[in-house]
Design a protein around this motif. Structure first.
Motif, PDB file in Angstrom:
ATOM      1  N   ILE A 322       0.817  -1.210   0.000  1.00  0.00           N
ATOM      2  CA  ILE A 322       0.000   0.000   0.000  1.00  0.00           C
ATOM      3  C   ILE A 322       0.852   1.262   0.000  1.00  0.00           C
ATOM      4  O   ILE A 322       0.397   2.337  -0.409  1.00  0.00           O
ATOM      5  N   ASP A 323       2.113   1.135   0.432  1.00  0.00           N
ATOM      6  CA  ASP A 323       3.010   2.284   0.514  1.00  0.00           C
ATOM      7  C   ASP A 323       4.086   2.268  -0.569  1.00  0.00           C
ATOM      8  O   ASP A 323       5.150   2.883  -0.407  1.00  0.00           O
ATOM      9  N   ASN A 324       3.817   1.590  -1.688  1.00  0.00           N
ATOM     10  CA  ASN A 324       4.819   1.547  -2.758  1.00  0.00           C
ATOM     11  C   ASN A 324       5.173   2.934  -3.278  1.00  0.00           C
ATOM     12  O   ASN A 324       6.335   3.215  -3.606  1.00  0.00           O
ATOM     13  N   ASP A 325       4.195   3.825  -3.368  1.00  0.00           N
ATOM     14  CA  ASP A 325       4.476   5.179  -3.852  1.00  0.00           C
ATOM     15  C   ASP A 325       5.382   5.935  -2.878  1.00  0.00           C
ATOM     16  O   ASP A 325       6.270   6.691  -3.295  1.00  0.00           O
ATOM     17  N   ILE A 326       5.141   5.727  -1.574  1.00  0.00           N
ATOM     18  CA  ILE A 326       5.988   6.348  -0.558  1.00  0.00           C
ATOM     19  C   ILE A 326       7.411   5.811  -0.685  1.00  0.00           C
ATOM     20  O   ILE A 326       8.392   6.566  -0.606  1.00  0.00           O
ATOM     21  N   ALA A 327       7.532   4.503  -0.881  1.00  0.00           N
ATOM     22  CA  ALA A 327       8.855   3.886  -1.002  1.00  0.00           C
ATOM     23  C   ALA A 327       9.622   4.443  -2.188  1.00  0.00           C
ATOM     24  O   ALA A 327      10.831   4.696  -2.103  1.00  0.00           O
ATOM     25  N   ALA A 328       8.925   4.647  -3.313  1.00  0.00           N
ATOM     26  CA  ALA A 328       9.587   5.187  -4.496  1.00  0.00           C
ATOM     27  C   ALA A 328      10.123   6.585  -4.223  1.00  0.00           C
ATOM     28  O   ALA A 328      11.234   6.936  -4.659  1.00  0.00           O
ATOM     29  N   GLU A 329       9.366   7.394  -3.489  1.00  0.00           N
ATOM     30  CA  GLU A 329       9.846   8.738  -3.171  1.00  0.00           C
ATOM     31  C   GLU A 329      11.023   8.691  -2.211  1.00  0.00           C
ATOM     32  O   GLU A 329      11.958   9.494  -2.328  1.00  0.00           O
ATOM     33  N   VAL A 330      10.994   7.751  -1.244  1.00  0.00           N
ATOM     34  CA  VAL A 330      12.129   7.596  -0.338  1.00  0.00           C
ATOM     35  C   VAL A 330      13.388   7.273  -1.129  1.00  0.00           C
ATOM     36  O   VAL A 330      14.464   7.870  -0.902  1.00  0.00           O
ATOM     37  N   GLU A 331      13.273   6.349  -2.073  1.00  0.00           N
ATOM     38  CA  GLU A 331      14.430   5.981  -2.901  1.00  0.00           C
ATOM     39  C   GLU A 331      14.976   7.201  -3.651  1.00  0.00           C
ATOM     40  O   GLU A 331      16.197   7.429  -3.692  1.00  0.00           O
ATOM     41  N   ASN A 332      14.074   7.966  -4.245  1.00  0.00           N
ATOM     42  CA  ASN A 332      14.510   9.123  -5.034  1.00  0.00           C
ATOM     43  C   ASN A 332      15.158  10.190  -4.161  1.00  0.00           C
ATOM     44  O   ASN A 332      16.203  10.758  -4.515  1.00  0.00           O
ATOM     45  N   LEU A 333      14.549  10.485  -3.012  1.00  0.00           N
ATOM     46  CA  LEU A 333      15.089  11.516  -2.136  1.00  0.00           C
ATOM     47  C   LEU A 333      16.455  11.124  -1.581  1.00  0.00           C
ATOM     48  O   LEU A 333      17.369  11.962  -1.494  1.00  0.00           O
ATOM     49  N   LEU A 334      16.600   9.858  -1.192  1.00  0.00           N
ATOM     50  CA  LEU A 334      17.885   9.417  -0.664  1.00  0.00           C
ATOM     51  C   LEU A 334      18.948   9.369  -1.765  1.00  0.00           C
ATOM     52  O   LEU A 334      20.131   9.654  -1.507  1.00  0.00           O
ATOM     53  N   TYR A 335      18.538   9.021  -2.979  1.00  0.00           N
ATOM     54  CA  TYR A 335      19.482   9.024  -4.103  1.00  0.00           C
ATOM     55  C   TYR A 335      20.051  10.433  -4.316  1.00  0.00           C
ATOM     56  O   TYR A 335      21.252  10.614  -4.555  1.00  0.00           O
ATOM     57  N   GLU A 336      19.169  11.435  -4.181  1.00  0.00           N
ATOM     58  CA  GLU A 336      19.615  12.821  -4.319  1.00  0.00           C
ATOM     59  C   GLU A 336      20.585  13.214  -3.213  1.00  0.00           C
ATOM     60  O   GLU A 336      21.409  14.123  -3.393  1.00  0.00           O
ATOM     61  N   LYS A 337      20.490  12.523  -2.064  1.00  0.00           N
ATOM     62  CA  LYS A 337      21.396  12.794  -0.943  1.00  0.00           C
ATOM     63  C   LYS A 337      22.666  11.946  -1.013  1.00  0.00           C
ATOM     64  O   LYS A 337      23.508  12.014  -0.119  1.00  0.00           O
ATOM     65  N   GLY A 338      22.776  11.114  -2.045  1.00  0.00           N
ATOM     66  CA  GLY A 338      23.979  10.314  -2.218  1.00  0.00           C
ATOM     67  C   GLY A 338      23.896   8.899  -1.667  1.00  0.00           C
ATOM     68  O   GLY A 338      24.925   8.221  -1.553  1.00  0.00           O
ATOM     69  N   PHE A 339      22.679   8.443  -1.329  1.00  0.00           N
ATOM     70  CA  PHE A 339      22.499   7.099  -0.783  1.00  0.00           C
ATOM     71  C   PHE A 339      21.919   6.170  -1.836  1.00  0.00           C
ATOM     72  O   PHE A 339      21.079   6.563  -2.647  1.00  0.00           O
ATOM     73  N   SER A 340      22.348   4.911  -1.780  1.00  0.00           N
ATOM     74  CA  SER A 340      21.777   3.859  -2.619  1.00  0.00           C
ATOM     75  C   SER A 340      20.965   2.924  -1.727  1.00  0.00           C
ATOM     76  O   SER A 340      21.439   2.493  -0.674  1.00  0.00           O
ATOM     77  N   VAL A 341      19.728   2.620  -2.134  1.00  0.00           N
ATOM     78  CA  VAL A 341      18.809   1.836  -1.307  1.00  0.00           C
ATOM     79  C   VAL A 341      18.308   0.632  -2.099  1.00  0.00           C
ATOM     80  O   VAL A 341      17.952   0.744  -3.276  1.00  0.00           O
ATOM     81  N   LYS A 342      18.279  -0.513  -1.424  1.00  0.00           N
ATOM     82  CA  LYS A 342      17.749  -1.732  -2.042  1.00  0.00           C
ATOM     83  C   LYS A 342      16.456  -2.121  -1.346  1.00  0.00           C
ATOM     84  O   LYS A 342      16.391  -2.200  -0.130  1.00  0.00           O
ATOM     85  N   ARG A 343      15.412  -2.351  -2.126  1.00  0.00           N
ATOM     86  CA  ARG A 343      14.134  -2.742  -1.550  1.00  0.00           C
ATOM     87  C   ARG A 343      14.084  -4.245  -1.300  1.00  0.00           C
ATOM     88  O   ARG A 343      14.574  -5.035  -2.114  1.00  0.00           O
ATOM     89  N   ILE A 344      13.482  -4.623  -0.152  1.00  0.00           N
ATOM     90  CA  ILE A 344      13.257  -6.036   0.128  1.00  0.00           C
ATOM     91  C   ILE A 344      11.766  -6.281   0.207  1.00  0.00           C
ATOM     92  O   ILE A 344      10.980  -5.370   0.440  1.00  0.00           O
ATOM     93  N   LEU A 345      11.361  -7.540   0.018  1.00  0.00           N
ATOM     94  CA  LEU A 345       9.939  -7.921  -0.039  1.00  0.00           C
ATOM     95  C   LEU A 345       9.208  -7.106  -1.085  1.00  0.00           C
ATOM     96  O   LEU A 345       8.173  -6.499  -0.850  1.00  0.00           O
ATOM     97  N   LYS A 346       9.761  -7.090  -2.298  1.00  0.00           N
ATOM     98  CA  LYS A 346       9.132  -6.339  -3.365  1.00  0.00           C
ATOM     99  C   LYS A 346       7.796  -6.972  -3.743  1.00  0.00           C
ATOM    100  O   LYS A 346       7.590  -8.176  -3.646  1.00  0.00           O
ATOM    101  N   SER A 347       6.876  -6.108  -4.178  1.00  0.00           N
ATOM    102  CA  SER A 347       5.589  -6.595  -4.672  1.00  0.00           C
ATOM    103  C   SER A 347       4.941  -5.475  -5.466  1.00  0.00           C
ATOM    104  O   SER A 347       5.277  -4.305  -5.310  1.00  0.00           O
ATOM    105  N   GLU A 348       4.009  -5.860  -6.300  1.00  0.00           N
ATOM    106  CA  GLU A 348       3.256  -4.872  -7.067  1.00  0.00           C
ATOM    107  C   GLU A 348       2.048  -4.448  -6.251  1.00  0.00           C
ATOM    108  O   GLU A 348       1.390  -5.269  -5.631  1.00  0.00           O
ATOM    109  N   LYS A 349       1.758  -3.154  -6.303  1.00  0.00           N
ATOM    110  CA  LYS A 349       0.608  -2.632  -5.583  1.00  0.00           C
ATOM    111  C   LYS A 349      -0.676  -3.075  -6.258  1.00  0.00           C
ATOM    112  O   LYS A 349      -0.764  -3.066  -7.461  1.00  0.00           O
TER     113      LYS A 349
END
Length: 349
Positions: A322-349
């Motif tokens: 249910i929070d896939n959209d939130i997760a995508a924004e977290v990834e993008n914001l952290l990428y802009e800060k220089g962090f690389s993030v790997k998602r676990i328990l991936k699934s389609e909303k």
């Protein structure tokens, strides 16, 4: 030591955009400001064990208590409390409230940033209710919910367990009086007692009627359950005598970022991976004070990641579908800060 260290475990904060509650407190075990790890969770579990031991020395265990936690902070603490009881061979079911569309008892936490909750009804009536909270602020939410549940399930005893009780004398007396009038006995066990300075709580009494309108929440159908990982093992959807998740990733190290109510799964990841720490991406809106909070990532206008400058790679991200959209924004914001993030328990909303 299995004690709370005020300097390391208690954080007094200022809320943002909430005129009804200016002051706030959070605790190290919740992972909102600093990471929590396996050893810290074990220490906090032993603190909770002391509360249970003291309560049971006063009145013994009944046949089948129900452990209740309120989202978000109560998820972690009620999970630890439930685990601790299971390890002591004490049978108890466990449920948590959710702010997501769900079926159950609707109630409102009036002073909260996310006031509308739903608590799943257990399939069998418990012998008593055990609320496990981080803080009892006024007791209003727990009191109204307890009266609802006791009336619905014909229960006449509740126990409150909390890290801190910050009620004033009037609130405590009213709480006791109202329960007594309804024939409900209760006990309270806390690790700390203090009062917030200059706190401005609205008047209106403990039983002010502020329940959400009917049908505000939708009952999840089979499609709605796809919004959750492991829906049959989630306390927000059903009462659980035990939590038996599939084998999770082992050998993880680094930091796990957990969004919202997925923190119950995140807890299991950290407990099974001693070199993994957990940071909770939370709904709680607090101000940067340069004392406990030095950096804040604002996510989708409602979620917050505090002190992200302390993150250590590798970074993993956990969220319910249910929070896939939130997760995508977290990834993008952290990428802009220089962090690389790997998602676990991936699934389609």
């Amino acid at each position: 030591m299995d004690r709370i260290n005020p300097a390391q475990d208690i954080y007094h904060l200022k809320r943002e955009n909430n005129s009804r509650r200016q002051n706030a407190v959070t605790f190290s075990c919740l992972g909102k400001l600093k990471a929590i790890n396996h050893s810290m969770l074990c220490r906090w579990k032993r603190c909770l064990e002391k509360l249970a031991r003291d309560s049971l020395s006063e009145q013994g265990i009944s046949r089948h208590p129900l452990i209740i936690g309120l989202a978000e902070s109560g998820i972690v603490l009620s999970a630890l409390f439930h685990q601790m009881l299971r390890e002591q061979n004490i049978c108890a079911d466990w449920v948590c409230s959710t702010r997501r569309p769900s079926d159950g008892i609707h109630f409102r936490e009036s002073h909260s940033h996310g006031p509308d909750h739903v608590l799943p009804l257990p399939r069998r009536n418990p012998s008593e209710l055990w609320f496990v909270e981080d803080e009892i602020t006024t007791g209003r939410t727990i009191l109204r919910l307890a009266l609802k549940l006791c009336n619905t399930m014909k229960v006449f005893r509740i126990r409150l367990f909390a890290i801190a009780d910050t009620r004033n004398t009037d609130d405590t007396d009213q709480f006791r009086s109202v329960l007594h009038e309804h024939g409900i006995s209760h006990s309270t066990r806390t690790l700390l007692r203090f009062q917030h300075k200059d706190e401005d709580f609205p008047a209106g009494g403990l039983l002010k009627n502020d329940d959400p309108p009917k049908n505000r929440m939708q009952i999840p159908d089979e499609t709605g359950l796809k919004n959750w990982h492991f829906p049959l093992q989630r306390p927000a959807l059903r009462n659980l005598p035990d939590v038996i998740l599939p084998v999770l990733n082992r050998g993880l190290r680094g930091a796990l970022l957990v969004i919202g109510e997925a923190v119950d799964i995140g807890l299991k990841f950290v407990q099974e991976n001693p070199e993994l720490s957990l940071h909770h991406i939370t709904l709680s809106p607090w101000k940067i004070d340069n004392r406990h909070i030095f950096s804040r990532l604002d996510i989708a206008g409602k979620y917050y990641l505090y002190n992200y400058h302390t993150l250590c790679s590798p970074l993993y991200l956990l969220n319910d579908p249910i929070d896939n959209d939130i997760a995508a924004e977290v990834e993008n914001l952290l990428y802009e800060k220089g962090f690389s993030v790997k998602r676990i328990l991936k699934s389609e909303k």
